[in-house]
Design an enzyme around this catalytic site. Structure first.
Site, PDB file in Angstrom:
ATOM      1  N   LYS A  75      -6.104  18.590  19.852  1.00 38.25           N
ATOM      2  CA  LYS A  75      -7.487  18.852  19.427  1.00 38.25           C
ATOM      3  C   LYS A  75      -7.940  17.974  18.259  1.00 38.25           C
ATOM      4  CE  LYS A  75      -7.625  23.513  21.221  1.00 38.25           C
ATOM      5  NZ  LYS A  75      -7.926  24.924  21.019  1.00 38.25           N
ATOM      6  N   ASP A 112     -14.352  26.868  20.499  1.00 33.81           N
ATOM      7  CA  ASP A 112     -13.357  27.929  20.263  1.00 33.81           C
ATOM      8  C   ASP A 112     -13.894  29.057  19.385  1.00 33.81           C
ATOM      9  OD1 ASP A 112     -11.277  26.889  21.781  1.00 33.81           O
ATOM     10  OD2 ASP A 112     -10.502  25.681  20.121  1.00 33.81           O
ATOM     11  N   GLY A 139      -3.509  25.845  10.952  1.00 35.02           N
ATOM     12  CA  GLY A 139      -3.490  24.646  11.778  1.00 35.02           C
ATOM     13  C   GLY A 139      -4.831  24.439  12.481  1.00 35.02           C
ATOM     14  N   ASN A 161      -0.404  31.608   5.349  1.00 26.84           N
ATOM     15  CA  ASN A 161       0.305  30.684   6.239  1.00 26.84           C
ATOM     16  C   ASN A 161       1.728  30.494   5.757  1.00 26.84           C
ATOM     17  OD1 ASN A 161       0.263  28.797   8.463  1.00 26.84           O
ATOM     18  ND2 ASN A 161       0.393  27.161   6.936  1.00 26.84           N
ATOM     19  N   THR A 163       3.401  27.805   5.475  1.00 26.61           N
ATOM     20  CA  THR A 163       3.342  26.773   4.436  1.00 26.61           C
ATOM     21  C   THR A 163       2.094  27.052   3.592  1.00 26.61           C
ATOM     22  OG1 THR A 163       4.264  25.276   6.080  1.00 26.61           O
ATOM     23  CG2 THR A 163       3.449  24.272   4.043  1.00 26.61           C
ATOM     24  N   GLY A 249      -5.839  36.494  23.295  1.00 24.85           N
ATOM     25  CA  GLY A 249      -6.909  35.496  23.296  1.00 24.85           C
ATOM     26  C   GLY A 249      -7.514  35.188  24.652  1.00 24.85           C
TER      27      GLY A 249
END
Ligand code: ATR
Length: 282
Positions: A75, A112, A139, A161, A163, A249
């Protein structure tokens, strides 16, 4: 009214490109839309090599495709290959819908976030206004949904997250669109949330983000951007923590597909029928 020049050269071949992509339900959804709207369209799933995205897209253009949906992990590359970006794709920094224009240019959009918001409000039936929202992940998938959620009037978004620095970076980037703050994953259980969205790729790997089970309240709606034939690990965790309302989803997939279909063909399909056929949503 569709612009007659914009749709002057109808093309009939479309695809979803990704890696992997064989599991995608997009072909059956788009074929059902085409049948419903009496649009002539072929739609296939095409796996591109990890290093072959740009060439793969050029090949589709050369084969007179009208456009493509783009899924993991392309993407952000799709944003870079687009000659023109919609405002929402610019904000997201990611593209899930390419349209090959008659002038040879590539138009990039991101449906999205709109798909998720429509699924939450129209299909699941919640109001987003004033909602305390926890989003896990930082992300490409999360980039696509943040601004549409903030724009729908949520009270605020807490972003956590694995990270942590990546969550902080997204907070800086999106704070002009609404109240958004970063929280260390291990500490999210200290706050109450109305809605928790898992936007990590962990479910796809059969894994779970390491978050405290105290984050789940009985009345929280827990939503996984991933979809699967069985409960995702994240939704299983929520269910075993006593959460009543869970959704994967699939509804978002159908709604973002409808938005892409409208971009390509100028007609918006009725998603309720497809969702009923796919069954068991929410
Ligand atoms: P996508 O386009 O699906 O968002 P991505 O840009 O690669 O894919 O981002 C994947 C997201 O899932 C990231 O937030 C990643 O966390 P890191 O930023 O720490 O890498 C998260 N993720 C992937 N696997 C995970 C796991 N097993 N546990 C927790 N988070 C995970």
């Amino acid at each position: 009214m569709p612009d007659p020049f914009k749709f002057s050269k109808p093309r009939s071949r479309y695809a979803v490109v990704g890696h992997p992509v064989s599991h995608s339900k997009s072909p059956s959804i788009h074929r059902a839309f085409a049948e419903q709207c009496t649009v002539t369209m072929e739609y296939e799933a095409i796996q591109l090599d990890l290093g072959g995205f740009a060439q793969g897209v050029r090949n589709l253009q050369a084969a007179d495709f009208g456009g493509a949906n783009v899924t993991l992990p392309f993407k952000e590359q799709a944003r870079r290959i687009a000659d023109r970006l919609s405002p929402r794709a610019t904000i997201a920094g990611a593209v899930n819908t390419l349209k090959f224009a008659d002038d040879g240019g590539i138009e990039g959009d991101n449906t999205d976030g709109a798909g998720l918001v429509v699924d939450l409000i129209q299909n699941i039936g919640i109001s987003l206004a004033g909602t305390r929202l926890l989003v896990i992940g930082a992300g490409g998938a999360v980039r696509g949904i943040l601004e549409p959620l903030l724009g729908a009037g949520v009270a605020g978004v807490t972003l956590a997250n694995r990270t942590h620095e990546k969550a902080e970076r997204l907070v800086q980037e999106f704070s002009s669109y609404g109240l958004v703050e970063a929280c260390v994953l291990a500490k999210v259980g200290q706050f109450p949330f109305d809605l928790i969205i898992n936007g990590t790729a962990a479910s796809l790997e059969g894994e779970l983000p390491a978050l405290p089970s105290t984050v789940f309240a009985k009345t929280t709606l827990v939503y996984d951007l991933a979809y699967a034939d069985q409960l995702t690990p994240f939704l299983s965790l929520a269910k075993s923590a006593g959460v009543d309302r869970i959704a994967d989803g699939l509804g978002m997939l159908v709604e973002q597909a409808a938005e892409s279909f409208a971009i390509w063909h100028g007609i918006r399909p009725d998603t309720a029928r497809i969702l009923a056929d796919l069954g068991d949503h929410a």
